[in-house]
Design a protein around this motif. Structure first.
Motif, short mmCIF file in Angstrom:
data_model
loop_
_atom_site.label_atom_id
_atom_site.label_comp_id
_atom_site.label_asym_id
_atom_site.label_seq_id
_atom_site.Cartn_x
_atom_site.Cartn_y
_atom_site.Cartn_z
N ASP A 1 0.84 -1.21 0.00
CA ASP A 1 0.00 0.00 0.00
C ASP A 1 0.88 1.26 0.00
N ILE A 2 1.91 1.23 0.83
CA ILE A 2 2.80 2.39 0.93
C ILE A 2 3.58 2.59 -0.36
N ASP A 3 4.06 1.46 -0.93
CA ASP A 3 4.79 1.53 -2.20
C ASP A 3 3.92 2.17 -3.28
N ASP A 4 2.66 1.74 -3.36
CA ASP A 4 1.74 2.26 -4.38
C ASP A 4 1.50 3.75 -4.19
N ALA A 5 1.35 4.16 -2.92
CA ALA A 5 1.11 5.59 -2.63
C ALA A 5 2.33 6.42 -3.02
N VAL A 6 3.51 5.92 -2.72
CA VAL A 6 4.74 6.63 -3.07
C VAL A 6 4.87 6.75 -4.58
N GLU A 7 4.55 5.69 -5.28
CA GLU A 7 4.63 5.71 -6.74
C GLU A 7 3.64 6.72 -7.33
N ASP A 8 2.45 6.82 -6.73
CA ASP A 8 1.46 7.82 -7.18
C ASP A 8 2.01 9.24 -7.02
N VAL A 9 2.65 9.49 -5.87
CA VAL A 9 3.22 10.81 -5.61
C VAL A 9 4.30 11.13 -6.63
N LYS A 10 5.17 10.15 -6.90
CA LYS A 10 6.25 10.35 -7.87
C LYS A 10 5.69 10.62 -9.26
N LEU B 1 12.89 12.54 -5.48
CA LEU B 1 11.97 12.52 -4.33
C LEU B 1 12.76 12.64 -3.03
N LYS B 2 13.83 11.87 -2.91
CA LYS B 2 14.63 11.93 -1.68
C LYS B 2 15.28 13.30 -1.49
N ASP B 3 15.67 13.94 -2.59
CA ASP B 3 16.23 15.29 -2.51
C ASP B 3 15.17 16.27 -1.99
N ALA B 4 13.95 16.13 -2.52
CA ALA B 4 12.86 17.01 -2.09
C ALA B 4 12.54 16.81 -0.61
N LEU B 5 12.55 15.56 -0.18
CA LEU B 5 12.28 15.25 1.23
C LEU B 5 13.39 15.82 2.13
N LYS B 6 14.63 15.73 1.66
CA LYS B 6 15.77 16.24 2.44
C LYS B 6 15.63 17.74 2.67
N ARG B 7 15.16 18.45 1.63
CA ARG B 7 14.98 19.90 1.76
C ARG B 7 13.91 20.23 2.79
N GLU B 8 12.97 19.30 3.00
CA GLU B 8 11.92 19.49 4.00
C GLU B 8 12.30 18.93 5.36
N TYR C 1 13.66 9.41 3.86
CA TYR C 1 12.72 8.59 3.09
C TYR C 1 11.91 7.70 4.02
N GLU C 2 12.56 7.19 5.06
CA GLU C 2 11.86 6.31 6.02
C GLU C 2 10.79 7.09 6.80
N MET C 3 11.13 8.33 7.18
CA MET C 3 10.15 9.18 7.88
C MET C 3 8.94 9.45 6.98
N TYR C 4 9.21 9.68 5.70
CA TYR C 4 8.13 9.96 4.75
C TYR C 4 7.23 8.75 4.59
N ARG C 5 7.81 7.58 4.47
CA ARG C 5 7.00 6.36 4.35
C ARG C 5 6.14 6.15 5.61
N ALA C 6 6.70 6.48 6.77
CA ALA C 6 5.93 6.35 8.01
C ALA C 6 4.74 7.31 8.00
N GLN C 7 4.96 8.53 7.48
CA GLN C 7 3.86 9.50 7.37
C GLN C 7 2.76 8.98 6.45
N ILE C 8 3.17 8.43 5.31
CA ILE C 8 2.19 7.90 4.35
C ILE C 8 1.41 6.75 4.97
N LYS C 9 2.12 5.89 5.71
CA LYS C 9 1.45 4.76 6.38
C LYS C 9 0.34 5.27 7.30
#
Length: 319
Positions: free
Chosen positions: A96-105, A115-122, A126-134
């Motif tokens: 489910d998380i993989d699918d959601a991440v792929e949709d965002v990308k 994506l990881k560069d964008a997350l780093k600026r925020e 990547y692990e924190m982002y996946r936890a948020q999506i979960k």
């Protein structure tokens, strides 16, 4: 001297520690789970910017206080949703998380690296982002179970909404107009302008005596519409030149205006038909109403459910 330096170091460490505690102190506890000041600041930061750009002084302070309360409520509700999801066994799988991440990308034209560069600026890994999506997936499913699944919209609901809000579905008045145009050249001398006005007045007299309007348009109009008897079609307010529109919408079906001046010249206007302002038929707006009513009922159901959760929860606000 050395003792003084050590003392200074101790004071510095203690003050830094105290500042860290103030910056990230616990401001609320919901069923044993903490909400920190940094979470509140992070959530409200873009809203503070918006409010500060629009308001100032006492009004700004009032708006900021109201906004902070709403943001605090949203943080409390997020924890309540997470708790309910855990109690109900609602879980998002890795797929489910993989699918959601792929949709965002896909939606943002990103690959793994960008994506990881964008997350780093925020400030996110990547692990924190996946936890948020979960958490977001699980909360969404919880809302689906407790809100969407418990809202039923009947045709009666739709009809009642339509009857209460017919003004929202009014179609604008429209007029079907024809005209005869007498062009006035730019910077024409007064004598020439008067001559053209006189010609327009003579043709107007003929029209009001009953001479066929399309024939007059074909003979005298200097607009391309003259070939079609001067017919321009239907128009709503706001689609015509102001003086032309004022004359057209003041006429009844079959009536002819006086000579009207616009930036192009002189016009004789006839209203061939009028469509009065009236509500659109129910069937043509039924699905639009369904969407609105469903949203309103879901919002109400969500509020009621949240109130139930808050009553049974242990919530301590420390702000």
């Amino acid at each position: 001297m050395k003792r003084f330096a050590v003392a200074l170091f101790i004071v510095f460490v203690l003050s830094a520690s105290l500042r860290a505690e103030v910056i990230d102190r616990v401001i609320a506890v919901v069923n044993g789970r903490a909400i920190t000041l940094s979470e509140l600041k992070e959530r409200k930061a873009p809203l503070v910017k918006q409010v500060s750009e629009i308001y100032s002084g006492a009004e700004r302070e009032k708006r900021l206080a109201d906004m902070e309360k709403k943001v605090m409520d949203s943080l409390v509700e997020d924890l309540l949703l997470e708790t309910e999801a855990e109690k109900s066994g609602v879980k998002a799988s890795e797929r489910d998380i993989d699918d959601a991440v792929e949709d965002v990308k896909k939606q943002n034209s990103l690959n793994d690296e960008t994506l990881k560069d964008a997350l780093k600026r925020e400030g996110l890994t990547y692990e924190m982002y996946r936890a948020q999506i979960k958490r977001q997936i699980e909360k969404s499913r919880m809302i689906g179970q407790q809100v969407r699944a418990k809202v039923t919209v009947t045709d009666r609901d739709l009809i009642e909404y339509y009857e209460r809000n017919k003004r929202l579905f009014l179609k604008d008045e429209e007029v079907n107009v024809s005209h005869i145009l007498f062009l006035v050249p730019e910077k024409a001398p007064d004598a020439e302008v008067e001559k053209i006005r006189k010609q327009a007045s003579d043709v107007l007299d003929a029209a009001k005596r009953g001479k066929d309007f399309p024939e007059l348009a074909q003979k005298y109009s200097q607009d391309a519409s003259g070939k079609q008897g001067g017919s321009l079609g239907f128009f709503k307010k706001g689609q015509l030149l102001p003086s032309f529109e004022g004359a057209a919408f003041s006429l009844k079906k079959g009536e002819i205006s006086d000579v009207v001046r616009t930036e192009y010249g002189f016009h004789i206007i006839k209203v061939d038909d009028v469509k009065e302002a009236a509500p659109e038929p129910f069937e043509s707006v039924k699905e639009k109403i369904r969407s609105t009513v469903t949203s309103e009922m879901m919002e109400q159901r969500y509020k009621e459910w949240m109130e139930e959760l808050k009553k049974s929860a242990v919530i301590e606000i420390r702000l």
